[in-house]
Design a protein around this motif. Structure first.
Motif, PDB file in Angstrom:
ATOM      1  N   MET A 164       4.079  -7.720  -0.842  1.00 42.19           N
ATOM      2  CA  MET A 164       3.430  -6.814  -0.358  1.00 42.19           C
ATOM      3  C   MET A 164       2.090  -6.371  -1.320  1.00 42.19           C
ATOM      4  O   MET A 164       0.968  -5.998  -0.663  1.00 42.19           O
ATOM      5  N   TYR A 165       2.357  -6.231  -2.437  1.00 42.74           N
ATOM      6  CA  TYR A 165       1.499  -5.699  -3.497  1.00 42.74           C
ATOM      7  C   TYR A 165       0.237  -6.687  -3.574  1.00 42.74           C
ATOM      8  O   TYR A 165      -0.824  -6.513  -3.426  1.00 42.74           O
ATOM      9  N   LEU A 166       0.575  -8.081  -3.386  1.00 37.39           N
ATOM     10  CA  LEU A 166      -0.313  -9.101  -3.531  1.00 37.39           C
ATOM     11  C   LEU A 166      -1.051  -9.388  -2.241  1.00 37.39           C
ATOM     12  O   LEU A 166      -2.321  -9.615  -2.420  1.00 37.39           O
ATOM     13  N   ILE A 167      -0.553  -9.148  -1.213  1.00 40.75           N
ATOM     14  CA  ILE A 167      -1.113  -9.039   0.169  1.00 40.75           C
ATOM     15  C   ILE A 167      -2.338  -7.933   0.341  1.00 40.75           C
ATOM     16  O   ILE A 167      -3.574  -8.298   0.505  1.00 40.75           O
ATOM     17  N   GLU A 168      -2.038  -6.775  -0.127  1.00 43.42           N
ATOM     18  CA  GLU A 168      -2.955  -5.560  -0.434  1.00 43.42           C
ATOM     19  C   GLU A 168      -3.867  -6.030  -1.315  1.00 43.42           C
ATOM     20  O   GLU A 168      -5.210  -5.629  -1.104  1.00 43.42           O
ATOM     21  N   ALA A 169      -3.439  -6.542  -2.506  1.00 43.89           N
ATOM     22  CA  ALA A 169      -4.558  -6.697  -3.800  1.00 43.89           C
ATOM     23  C   ALA A 169      -5.666  -7.948  -3.128  1.00 43.89           C
ATOM     24  O   ALA A 169      -6.557  -7.842  -3.301  1.00 43.89           O
ATOM     25  N   LYS A 170      -4.808  -8.946  -2.431  1.00 40.69           N
ATOM     26  CA  LYS A 170      -5.913  -9.735  -1.833  1.00 40.69           C
ATOM     27  C   LYS A 170      -6.825  -9.194  -0.879  1.00 40.69           C
ATOM     28  O   LYS A 170      -8.044  -9.602  -0.817  1.00 40.69           O
ATOM     29  N   ASN A 171      -6.593  -8.507   0.159  1.00 41.81           N
ATOM     30  CA  ASN A 171      -7.372  -7.843   0.894  1.00 41.81           C
ATOM     31  C   ASN A 171      -8.348  -6.912   0.464  1.00 41.81           C
ATOM     32  O   ASN A 171      -9.573  -7.120   0.731  1.00 41.81           O
ATOM     33  N   ILE A 172      -8.017  -6.450  -0.700  1.00 39.97           N
ATOM     34  CA  ILE A 172      -9.049  -5.666  -1.392  1.00 39.97           C
ATOM     35  C   ILE A 172     -10.126  -6.525  -2.068  1.00 39.97           C
ATOM     36  O   ILE A 172     -11.411  -6.408  -1.841  1.00 39.97           O
ATOM     37  N   ALA A 173      -9.755  -7.577  -2.825  1.00 43.67           N
ATOM     38  CA  ALA A 173     -10.615  -8.463  -3.374  1.00 43.67           C
ATOM     39  C   ALA A 173     -11.656  -9.345  -2.414  1.00 43.67           C
ATOM     40  O   ALA A 173     -12.574  -9.456  -2.752  1.00 43.67           O
ATOM     41  N   GLU A 174     -10.857  -9.482  -1.290  1.00 45.31           N
ATOM     42  CA  GLU A 174     -11.655 -10.108  -0.002  1.00 45.31           C
ATOM     43  C   GLU A 174     -12.297  -9.312   0.949  1.00 45.31           C
ATOM     44  O   GLU A 174     -12.757  -9.658   1.850  1.00 45.31           O
ATOM     45  N   HIS A 175     -12.234  -7.973   0.494  1.00 47.66           N
ATOM     46  CA  HIS A 175     -13.046  -6.862   1.299  1.00 47.66           C
ATOM     47  C   HIS A 175     -12.600  -6.974   2.970  1.00 47.66           C
ATOM     48  O   HIS A 175     -13.194  -6.802   3.526  1.00 47.66           O
ATOM     49  N   LYS A 176     -11.107  -7.235   3.024  1.00 44.83           N
ATOM     50  CA  LYS A 176     -10.588  -6.971   4.124  1.00 44.83           C
ATOM     51  C   LYS A 176      -9.711  -5.524   4.434  1.00 44.83           C
ATOM     52  O   LYS A 176      -9.534  -4.792   3.436  1.00 44.83           O
ATOM     53  N   PRO A 177      -9.387  -5.273   5.650  1.00 45.49           N
ATOM     54  CA  PRO A 177      -8.643  -3.991   5.730  1.00 45.49           C
ATOM     55  C   PRO A 177      -7.360  -3.925   5.026  1.00 45.49           C
ATOM     56  O   PRO A 177      -6.875  -5.036   5.271  1.00 45.49           O
ATOM     57  N   VAL A 178      -7.154  -3.195   4.155  1.00 49.30           N
ATOM     58  CA  VAL A 178      -5.923  -3.186   3.275  1.00 49.30           C
ATOM     59  C   VAL A 178      -4.747  -3.216   4.102  1.00 49.30           C
ATOM     60  O   VAL A 178      -3.855  -3.851   3.740  1.00 49.30           O
ATOM     61  N   GLY A 179      -4.628  -2.726   5.239  1.00 47.78           N
ATOM     62  CA  GLY A 179      -3.387  -2.461   5.970  1.00 47.78           C
ATOM     63  C   GLY A 179      -2.979  -3.474   6.752  1.00 47.78           C
ATOM     64  O   GLY A 179      -1.692  -3.895   7.425  1.00 47.78           O
ATOM     65  N   GLU A 180      -3.722  -4.712   6.884  1.00 50.00           N
ATOM     66  CA  GLU A 180      -3.661  -5.899   7.805  1.00 50.00           C
ATOM     67  C   GLU A 180      -2.841  -6.733   6.758  1.00 50.00           C
ATOM     68  O   GLU A 180      -3.383  -7.718   6.037  1.00 50.00           O
ATOM     69  N   THR A 181      -1.422  -6.797   7.030  1.00 52.61           N
ATOM     70  CA  THR A 181      -0.825  -7.403   6.029  1.00 52.61           C
ATOM     71  C   THR A 181      -0.032  -8.783   6.613  1.00 52.61           C
ATOM     72  O   THR A 181       0.706  -9.540   6.003  1.00 52.61           O
ATOM     73  N   ARG A 182      -0.126  -8.850   7.938  1.00 47.51           N
ATOM     74  CA  ARG A 182       0.650 -10.076   8.754  1.00 47.51           C
ATOM     75  C   ARG A 182       2.236  -9.805   8.773  1.00 47.51           C
ATOM     76  O   ARG A 182       2.723 -10.771   9.097  1.00 47.51           O
ATOM     77  N   HIS A 183       2.541  -8.724   8.272  1.00 52.91           N
ATOM     78  CA  HIS A 183       4.150  -8.311   8.315  1.00 52.91           C
ATOM     79  C   HIS A 183       4.317  -7.289   9.398  1.00 52.91           C
ATOM     80  O   HIS A 183       3.541  -6.356   9.461  1.00 52.91           O
ATOM     81  N   VAL A 184       5.225  -7.580  10.146  1.00 55.15           N
ATOM     82  CA  VAL A 184       5.593  -6.896  11.428  1.00 55.15           C
ATOM     83  C   VAL A 184       6.875  -6.343  10.972  1.00 55.15           C
ATOM     84  O   VAL A 184       7.996  -7.032  10.731  1.00 55.15           O
ATOM     85  N   SER A 185       6.910  -4.949  11.116  1.00 53.55           N
ATOM     86  CA  SER A 185       8.242  -4.166  10.845  1.00 53.55           C
ATOM     87  C   SER A 185       9.074  -4.242  12.115  1.00 53.55           C
ATOM     88  O   SER A 185       9.006  -4.548  13.399  1.00 53.55           O
TER      89      SER A 185
ATOM     90  N   LEU B 136      -7.475 -10.096 -10.329  1.00 52.20           N
ATOM     91  CA  LEU B 136      -6.739 -11.145 -10.815  1.00 52.20           C
ATOM     92  C   LEU B 136      -6.404 -12.037  -9.756  1.00 52.20           C
ATOM     93  O   LEU B 136      -6.045 -13.315  -9.796  1.00 52.20           O
ATOM     94  N   VAL B 137      -6.384 -11.607  -8.234  1.00 47.64           N
ATOM     95  CA  VAL B 137      -6.183 -12.531  -7.205  1.00 47.64           C
ATOM     96  C   VAL B 137      -7.183 -13.013  -6.465  1.00 47.64           C
ATOM     97  O   VAL B 137      -7.219 -13.608  -5.557  1.00 47.64           O
ATOM     98  N   LYS B 138      -8.605 -12.552  -6.777  1.00 41.66           N
ATOM     99  CA  LYS B 138      -9.678 -13.116  -6.271  1.00 41.66           C
ATOM    100  C   LYS B 138      -9.876 -14.541  -5.919  1.00 41.66           C
ATOM    101  O   LYS B 138     -10.244 -14.953  -4.896  1.00 41.66           O
ATOM    102  N   ASN B 139      -9.464 -15.461  -7.127  1.00 36.63           N
ATOM    103  CA  ASN B 139      -9.409 -16.756  -6.870  1.00 36.63           C
ATOM    104  C   ASN B 139      -8.134 -17.505  -6.647  1.00 36.63           C
ATOM    105  O   ASN B 139      -7.861 -18.700  -7.161  1.00 36.63           O
ATOM    106  N   GLY B 140      -7.120 -16.745  -6.151  1.00 39.58           N
ATOM    107  CA  GLY B 140      -5.864 -17.377  -5.796  1.00 39.58           C
ATOM    108  C   GLY B 140      -4.802 -16.607  -6.620  1.00 39.58           C
ATOM    109  O   GLY B 140      -5.241 -15.808  -7.544  1.00 39.58           O
ATOM    110  N   ILE B 141      -3.411 -17.024  -6.402  1.00 33.72           N
ATOM    111  CA  ILE B 141      -2.328 -16.204  -6.877  1.00 33.72           C
ATOM    112  C   ILE B 141      -1.735 -17.113  -8.138  1.00 33.72           C
ATOM    113  O   ILE B 141      -1.437 -18.180  -8.047  1.00 33.72           O
ATOM    114  N   ASP B 142      -2.035 -16.539  -9.273  1.00 28.90           N
ATOM    115  CA  ASP B 142      -1.505 -17.223 -10.702  1.00 28.90           C
ATOM    116  C   ASP B 142      -0.750 -16.138 -11.184  1.00 28.90           C
ATOM    117  O   ASP B 142      -1.007 -15.338 -11.864  1.00 28.90           O
TER     118      ASP B 142
END
Length: 472
Positions: free
Chosen positions: A27-48, A70-76
């Motif tokens: 969940m932290y990484l999805i949000e971090a990727k959204n920030i890096a890619e300038h996407k809405p942070v809350g769009e996580t593709r996870h459905v409660s 750190l996640v701009k170019n993929g997850i390491d």
């Protein structure tokens, strides 16, 4: 410089390329990727799923902001582990500076090293979660409250506090504790009227930072409270649980050859901590450390999810160490013992118990971990891509981890409402895993041939297509 040099091995010890399935990290990484890619942070593709309690819809945004570059170019995971170790070194260094304000260089260094290389912490630091980052901010904030007197320092304190609330919600305690500490002292010293500038600078800056981040990155990080009533029994239960957990932190790895040493140290630490706290309450009841401890521990013991291991009490470990050293020092004085040499030898004997477990932890770091960095998971993703399974609704365990790696939507399924969840969530597919899915769910999925058609399996995963049923 000496302390930094003693902490630098953290950059080389237990840094991993892998990640387990504990899907808080996702969940932290999805949000971090959204920030890096300038996407809405809350769009996580996870459905409660209301039948499965995993946590809030989104996680607080502070930690994703810290790791987003750190996640701009993929997850390491290696880089992320390295960053966690940098956070930890900074945390421990500021913890040392805090202790050094009150105690000798020897005592401060020994206590810092006892905490720094504890096997529990050595294993914990590889988790890509927000706890160490929050601990780092807390240690810096404590020093600023205790040492700073300038307006510039107060503005910095407010900025860090405002940001820390977005790392972990218990950061509110830092703001409340700071204002309470100032108010009590200014009322006692009759200086409230002359200190208005201090309060104004702090509160205005804090609100600008807090609401600024909230407006820029809107997320719903509120926990769905389970409606647990606060009772004396619950409070007593959670308090004793957390005291026991603090003990476990110091005797976590059961090394049979010298099990009694960590056991004794854990008992010593808690006993002298309580004694030190009592002495500090008597000496200066409304000190910042006392206020912070009472507020933080108070919240942990009434919080419905206060039984989360030592994660909730870890940020206070240097404050607890402060009380421990006071209690231990007073006891030695009363017994008329000036045992500096004995204390140093005792600390080294305890730290000797770290060698075997830390060697095992470091060695295990090179072994494959059951998680998203496995051949089987790569095979599953490859199958889904080849068969154009995209933008579908999929039921799976560790739904947040899969949401990180795929364009589909994912929800976790419950054991008790498995069939109902498939219908209610309008699933297109169901995925089971050999270790993360319960035996009951695996049996239910295999048995429901009328509705679930097996379309893929490998050594770890099995994927089913939900048959379309016509409603007459």
């Amino acid at each position: 410089m000496l302390v930094v040099a003693l902490l630098l091995p953290h950059l080389f010890l237990n840094i991993r390329h892998t990640q387990d399935w504990g899907d808080d990290f996702a969940m932290y990484l999805i949000e971090a990727k959204n920030i890096a890619e300038h996407k809405p942070v809350g769009e996580t593709r996870h459905v409660s799923n209301p039948n499965v309690m995993l946590g809030p819809i989104n996680y607080p945004i502070g930690y994703p902001l810290l790791i987003s570059p750190l996640v701009k170019n993929g997850i390491d995971y290696y880089k992320l582990n390295l960053l966690q170790s940098v956070f930890l070194i900074v945390t421990l260094f500021f913890g040392f500076l805090f202790l050094r304000n009150y105690f000798s260089r020897t005592a401060s260094i020994l206590m810092t090293l006892i905490l720094a290389y504890n096997p529990s912490l050595m294993g914990f630091k590889i988790e890509v979660i927000s706890d160490i980052a929050f601990w780092m901010f807390l240690n810096i904030i404590i020093l600023l409250v205790l040492k700073n007197r300038s307006i510039l320092g107060i503005i910095l304190l407010a900025v860090l506090t405002g940001f820390s609330i977005h790392i972990r919600s218990i950061g509110y305690v830092l703001a409340l504790g700071t204002i309470l500490f100032w108010l009590i002292n200014d009322l006692r010293n009759k200086t409230l009227s002359t200190e208005i500038k201090k309060y104004t600078s702090y509160i205005v800056t804090l609100l600008i930072v807090f609401f600024g981040i909230k407006i820029l990155y809107p997320v719903n990080s509120d926990y769905p409270f389970s409606g647990n009533r606060i009772t004396i029994d619950n409070i007593a239960s959670q308090l004793s649980y957390n005291v026991a957990t603090l003990g476990e932190y110091f005797k976590y790895y059961r090394v049979e050859d010298y099990y009694f040493i960590p056991l004794i140290f854990a008992a010593f630490f808690i006993s002298f901590l309580l004694l030190g706290f009592a002495l500090e309450l008597k000496r200066n009841a409304f000190s910042f450390l006392n206020i912070l401890t009472v507020l933080s521990v108070g919240i942990v013991i009434v919080y419905p999810f206060g039984d989360a291991g030592y994660r909730l009490i870890l940020p206070l470990i240097f404050v607890f160490s402060y009380y421990f050293i006071i209690g231990f020092g007073q006891t030695l004085t009363k017994l008329e013992l000036r045992g500096k040499t004995v204390v140093v030898i005792g600390a080294f004997i305890y730290m000797a118990t770290y060698i075997k477990p830390n060697a095992e932890i470091h060695e295990n770091g090179f072994k494959p971990v059951d998680g998203p960095v496995t051949i089987e998971f790569a095979q599953l993703l490859n199958f889904m891509n080849k068969n154009n399974i995209k933008h579908k609704m999929i039921g799976v365990d560790k739904s947040r981890a899969l949401a990180l790696y795929s364009d589909n939507k994912f929800a976790s399924l419950s054991d008790s409402c498995f069939a109902k969840d498939i219908t209610d969530l309008k699933l297109n597919y169901v995925i089971t895993h050999y270790s993360q899915t319960s035996d009951l769910k695996k049996q239910l999925a295999d048995a429901d041939t009328a509705r679930l058609k097996s379309i893929y399996n490998n050594a770890a995963f099995k994927m089913y297509e939900v048959r379309k049923t016509s409603n007459h």
